[in-house]
Each structure stands twice: as structure tokens, then as C-alpha cells.
Scaffold this motif. Structure first.
Motif, PDB file in Angstrom:
ATOM      1  N   SER A  35       0.894  -1.517  -0.341  1.00 47.47           N
ATOM      2  CA  SER A  35      -0.522   0.203   0.229  1.00 47.47           C
ATOM      3  C   SER A  35       1.107   1.115   0.025  1.00 47.47           C
ATOM      4  O   SER A  35       0.618   1.971  -0.780  1.00 47.47           O
ATOM      5  CB  SER A  35      -0.933  -0.247   1.578  1.00 47.47           C
ATOM      6  OG  SER A  35      -1.758  -1.467   1.230  1.00 47.47           O
ATOM      7  N   SER A  36       1.884   1.239   0.602  1.00 46.87           N
ATOM      8  CA  SER A  36       2.711   2.832   0.996  1.00 46.87           C
ATOM      9  C   SER A  36       3.307   2.971  -0.951  1.00 46.87           C
ATOM     10  O   SER A  36       3.182   4.166  -1.228  1.00 46.87           O
ATOM     11  CB  SER A  36       3.359   2.733   1.719  1.00 46.87           C
ATOM     12  OG  SER A  36       4.462   1.470   1.499  1.00 46.87           O
ATOM     13  N   SER A  68      -7.146  -2.888  -1.676  1.00 48.39           N
ATOM     14  CA  SER A  68      -6.326  -2.812  -0.911  1.00 48.39           C
ATOM     15  C   SER A  68      -6.651  -1.332  -0.533  1.00 48.39           C
ATOM     16  O   SER A  68      -5.953  -0.199   0.739  1.00 48.39           O
ATOM     17  CB  SER A  68      -5.311  -3.036  -0.916  1.00 48.39           C
ATOM     18  OG  SER A  68      -4.731  -2.306  -2.397  1.00 48.39           O
ATOM     19  N   CYS A  70      -9.097   1.135   0.106  1.00 51.97           N
ATOM     20  CA  CYS A  70      -9.829   1.526   0.836  1.00 51.97           C
ATOM     21  C   CYS A  70      -9.849   0.921   2.257  1.00 51.97           C
ATOM     22  O   CYS A  70     -10.170   1.367   2.674  1.00 51.97           O
ATOM     23  CB  CYS A  70     -10.975   0.692   0.120  1.00 51.97           C
ATOM     24  SG  CYS A  70     -11.701   0.834  -1.183  1.00 51.97           S
ATOM     25  N   THR A  71      -8.806   0.423   2.729  1.00 53.70           N
ATOM     26  CA  THR A  71      -8.274  -0.300   3.644  1.00 53.70           C
ATOM     27  C   THR A  71      -6.942   1.128   4.307  1.00 53.70           C
ATOM     28  O   THR A  71      -7.055   1.096   5.361  1.00 53.70           O
ATOM     29  CB  THR A  71      -7.812  -1.659   3.801  1.00 53.70           C
ATOM     30  OG1 THR A  71      -6.357  -1.155   3.400  1.00 53.70           O
ATOM     31  CG2 THR A  71      -8.480  -2.599   3.808  1.00 53.70           C
ATOM     32  N   LEU A  72      -6.572   1.776   3.731  1.00 57.47           N
ATOM     33  CA  LEU A  72      -5.369   2.652   3.788  1.00 57.47           C
ATOM     34  C   LEU A  72      -6.674   3.436   4.674  1.00 57.47           C
ATOM     35  O   LEU A  72      -7.573   3.855   4.639  1.00 57.47           O
ATOM     36  CB  LEU A  72      -5.033   3.579   2.757  1.00 57.47           C
ATOM     37  CG  LEU A  72      -3.900   2.604   1.583  1.00 57.47           C
ATOM     38  CD1 LEU A  72      -3.362   3.856   0.567  1.00 57.47           C
ATOM     39  CD2 LEU A  72      -2.952   2.112   2.916  1.00 57.47           C
ATOM     40  N   ASP A  73      -5.733   4.152   5.289  1.00 50.87           N
ATOM     41  CA  ASP A  73      -6.611   5.785   6.305  1.00 50.87           C
ATOM     42  C   ASP A  73      -5.391   7.082   6.304  1.00 50.87           C
ATOM     43  O   ASP A  73      -4.159   6.801   6.821  1.00 50.87           O
ATOM     44  CB  ASP A  73      -6.390   5.057   8.128  1.00 50.87           C
ATOM     45  CG  ASP A  73      -7.395   6.679   8.929  1.00 50.87           C
ATOM     46  OD1 ASP A  73      -7.907   6.547   7.824  1.00 50.87           O
ATOM     47  OD2 ASP A  73      -7.351   5.995   9.663  1.00 50.87           O
ATOM     48  N   PRO A  74      -5.739   8.308   5.560  1.00 47.94           N
ATOM     49  CA  PRO A  74      -6.817   8.178   5.263  1.00 47.94           C
ATOM     50  C   PRO A  74      -7.357   7.130   3.520  1.00 47.94           C
ATOM     51  O   PRO A  74      -6.036   7.636   3.172  1.00 47.94           O
ATOM     52  CB  PRO A  74      -6.987   9.535   4.910  1.00 47.94           C
ATOM     53  CG  PRO A  74      -5.225   9.349   5.143  1.00 47.94           C
ATOM     54  CD  PRO A  74      -4.987   9.326   5.218  1.00 47.94           C
ATOM     55  N   ALA A  75      -7.883   6.787   3.479  1.00 49.52           N
ATOM     56  CA  ALA A  75      -8.077   6.074   1.559  1.00 49.52           C
ATOM     57  C   ALA A  75      -7.963   7.138   0.927  1.00 49.52           C
ATOM     58  O   ALA A  75      -8.685   8.973   0.804  1.00 49.52           O
ATOM     59  CB  ALA A  75      -9.599   5.504   2.193  1.00 49.52           C
ATOM     60  N   GLN A  77      -9.663   8.877  -1.772  1.00 48.65           N
ATOM     61  CA  GLN A  77     -10.478   8.733  -2.594  1.00 48.65           C
ATOM     62  C   GLN A  77     -10.509   9.334  -3.766  1.00 48.65           C
ATOM     63  O   GLN A  77     -11.402   8.783  -5.092  1.00 48.65           O
ATOM     64  CB  GLN A  77     -12.301   9.944  -1.721  1.00 48.65           C
ATOM     65  CG  GLN A  77     -12.080   9.234  -0.361  1.00 48.65           C
ATOM     66  CD  GLN A  77     -12.818   8.196  -0.186  1.00 48.65           C
ATOM     67  OE1 GLN A  77     -13.057   7.560  -1.391  1.00 48.65           O
ATOM     68  NE2 GLN A  77     -12.599   7.412   1.110  1.00 48.65           N
TER      69      GLN A  77
END
Ligand SMILES: [Zn+2]
Length: 392
Positions: A35-36, A68, A70-75, A77
Motif C-alpha cells: 500500500s505505501s 487494499s 480502501c483499507t488505507l487511512d485516510p483512503a 478517495q
């Protein structure tokens, strides 16, 4: 994040969808990345290149990636929305794609290169086999009204004489530009100094090419044929339309003087009028169109606009929802890989750089993107060409 401002409303959103579409391999870098890295990749998107790999991202991988993200915080968008749009576009069939392309014409400004690229995407078919199996449009030797069998009429009153139903049953056909049994020739109507190309231009659709000339310059018939229309017609000004023996029609507009009458048989290279600026025109030029069954197609798919010679002796026409797409027979696509530039690609295929640029509506200094598709036409087939996707 160094990205273009996110779109908010209908038409603009569709445009961004197309940007994503044309950047199909932009997503490949995300495929297996943690993700990063995805977020990092997004940072450079829109600024410089993003691609590190060139594999195609499957639908499944795209879904996994969206999950994956969508699981990030913040996503992220904006990215999620763009990718969902991209996902939808990928599932479109050809007619939906054409509807999307048509919607681009509602926009105030659309970069021509983008439209061209989307067209190439939509033009993935037909395969070479489909072309080989398609019919060859025969030459008519009906010297009074050539192509009558094809058109069923001979209209000398209107240049736009045909309805869409005339070609609604067509799919793919080959149009011989020269009759193998005859020395039929081709003549560029005026020397090819192109000032405007076919396609979307300045907020309107341009159905032909504009070629620079001086008032009183000779304008010549491109192929042998018979004059179907000669007269003043709206924005065309003084216009000559010639129907050729293969059913192709050519339009010569903004003339200063018309030198032929309907029914006159003309040879390739024969005078049809004198150049001018009549009708809706700013400055003297020839507006030249090529049409089949009333549908304009891009003359640069038939004529090398750098030399004024034919690209080949056969043109492949594919009926799309609203028109015909044209390809010189034997053309194929090259997908741009990382680090490639125009002159290297021209070298690879053994084609002149200016011809490659002309065929794709690009300037020689155009920046290419990874995954961008270029049409290539080479006269000699060699083994490395098998890598390109087969087109007509
Ligand atoms: Zn024009």
C-alpha cells in the motif's frame, strides 16, 4: 499530491476516465505493490512517469488493489474513484466506448492527441484474419455514374446525399485505391502543406484536412472519377465532389473558381477548380475530405501527408457506430515502453520519423507515455514486427 484537480461533475469525470483509459499501463505499477508504494506512485502520477512494469493489470488485480486502497487511512478517495471509473471503462464494449468518445465532443477543449489515442484503443479490432476474410470493394467501370451499384443513386444537388442506412449493414471492407488492372494513379490535390488535421479542432469536429494554398492555385482530382456535385454549398463555399470508381468520394471546398460540371469525367491530377477562400473560411486554403458512403474518414490514414503519396494501395474501412474508421492495410500498433522515444521507434520499424508522426498526428517533439499506442506502417515485414499487435 501533485495531481490535476479532481473532477466533480459528469462530463469532466468522463474525460478523466479517458485519461485513465489512455494510461492503461499506469496502473501496472500498482499491481503487486504494498500500500505505501501505491500512495507513492500516485504522488508522481500526473507529473512524471509512473510505470516500472509493463504487464497488463488483470481485472482481478485491479479489484484487489482497490480493496487494499480502501483499507488505507485516510483512503485516497480521488484515486479510488478514478480507478473505479477505469474499471468500468475496461468492461465497456466497443459501442459503449464509442458513446464515450462521442461525449468528449461536448467538452470545450479536448487535446487532439488524447482523442486520437482513445480512438486507437477503441480500434483494437479487427484482427488481420478478419481483414483477410473481409470483402474487397470492386471497381466500377460505370463511366457515367461510378459506384451506382453501391449507392443506388446519383445526386447532383446535395453533397450530403446519403443516410446512415446506406452503410448500416457494413462491417469491414477493403477498398482498393488503385485498380490493379489499370494505371489509375493518385494525385495530391495541392502540395501537402497541412494547416489543420482531421478530428476534433477548436471546439468542433473537422471532417477533413486543411491544406495551405494561394488563391488561383490549381486544385486537382485525387483519383479518376466523375464529378457528382459542383456548386456553392453552405460553409463549404464553392465545392466540387468527385465520386471515384471504387465508391470513394473526395470533397474540394473553399474554391475560388469551379472548373468542372457534374457528370464530367476527370482523371487523377486533372484540374477541378482554383484554390480560394469561399464559404466559411479564414484565409485561402483547400478543405479536403475523403468519404465512403457519406461518412468522412481521416485522409491521413490513406495519404502520407509529409510526401503527398498514398500510404498503400489498399485501405481497410471498419464501420463504427457513427462512421467508418480507416487504416492503411498492413498497419499495426506499437505500444510505447519505458524509455522509448519517437525516433527510436521509427528506427525500429524502419520508417521515416516524419511519416510516423504524421500517421499519428504527433509533432516530432511530442512526449510519449508508457503504454501509449502508435500506429505503425512499414513496407517490409520482419520478424520483430510480430511483437506488435496485428491490425489490418
Ligand atoms: Zn477544413
Amino acid at each position: 499530491m501533485n495531481r490535476q484537480p479532481a473532477p466533480h461533475f459528469g462530463v469532466r469525470t468522463r474525460l478523466i476516465g479517458c485519461v485513465l483509459l489512455s494510461s492503461i499501463s499506469f496502473c501496472t505499477a500498482f499491481a503487486q505493490a504494498p500500500s505505501s508504494e501505491i500512495v507513492e506512485a500516485v504522488v508522481v502520477y500526473g507529473d512524471h512517469k509512473l510505470i516500472e512494469q509493463d504487464e497488463v493489470l488483470t481485472d482481478e488485480e485491479l479489484s484487489t488493489m482497490l480493496d487494499s486502497l480502501c483499507t488505507l487511512d485516510p483512503a485516497p478517495q480521488d484515486l479510488i474513484r478514478d480507478l473505479r471509473l477505469f474499471q468500468r471503462i475496461r468492461r465497456m464494449d466497443q459501442s459503449q466506448m464509442i458513446t464515450l468518445i462521442d461525449s468528449l465532443f461536448e467538452l470545450d477543449t479536448v487535446p487532439y492527441a488524447l482523442v486520437n489515442e482513445i480512438n486507437l484503443y477503441a480500434d483494437q479490432m479487427p484482427t488481420r484474419q478478419a481483414v483477410e476474410e473481409s470483402g474487397v470493394q470492386t471497381w466500377s467501370h460505370h463511366v457515367d455514374e461510378p459506384g451506382y451499384e453501391l449507392y443506388g443513386e446519383w445526386n447532383t444537388v446535395s453533397p450530403n446525399a446519403y443516410g446512415v442506412e446506406l452503410s448500416s449493414a457494413d462491417s469491414i471492407l477493403q477498398l482498393r485505391l488503385c485498380d490493379p488492372g489499370q494505371d489509375c494513379g493518385f494525385s495530391m490535390p495541392v502540395p501537402p502543406i497541412i494547416t489543420s488535421r482531421f478530428g476534433y479542432r477548436d471546439g468542433r469536429n473537422h471532417n477533413g484536412i486543411d491544406v495551405d494554398l494561394e488563391v488561383w492555385d490549381t486544385v486537382r482530382a485525387a483519383f479518376p472519377g466523375v464529378v457528382r456535385f459542383a456548386g456553392t454549398y453552405g460553409g463549404f463555399g464553392r465545392l466540387v465532389v468527385v465520386r471515384h470508381f471504387n465508391g470513394l468520394e473526395t470533397f474540394y471546398a473553399h474554391l475560388h473558381r469551379i472548373k468542372v460540371a457534374p457528370g464530367a469525367e476527370v482523371d487523377a491530377g486533372e484540374l477541378v477548380g482554383l484554390g480560394g477562400s469561399s464559404g466559411h473560411s479564414t484565409g485561402s486554403h483547400l478543405h479536403f475530405e475523403t468519404r465512403f458512403k457519406g461518412m468522412p474518414f481521416d485522409p491521413s490514414r490513406m495519404i502520407d501527408l509529409t510526401t503527398g503519396e498514398l500510404l498503400g494501395d489498399t485501405l481497410v474501412l471498419v464501420r463504427t457506430r457513427s462512421s467508418f474508421s480507416a487504416y492503411p492495410k498492413g498497419a499495426r500498433f506499437h505500444t510505447v515502453a519505458k524509455g522509448e522515444h519517437l525516433s527510436a521507434i521509427a528506427d525500429q520499424y524502419g520508417v521515416p520519423l516524419d511519416a510516423l508522426c504524421s500517421l499519428n498526428g504527433l509533432s516530432q517533439r511530442a512526449r510519449l507515455r508508457v503504454g501509449q499506442r502508435l500506429m505503425v506502417l512499414c513496407s517490409v515485414s520482419s520478424s520483430h514486427l510480430a511483437e506488435g499487435s496485428a491490425l489490418p
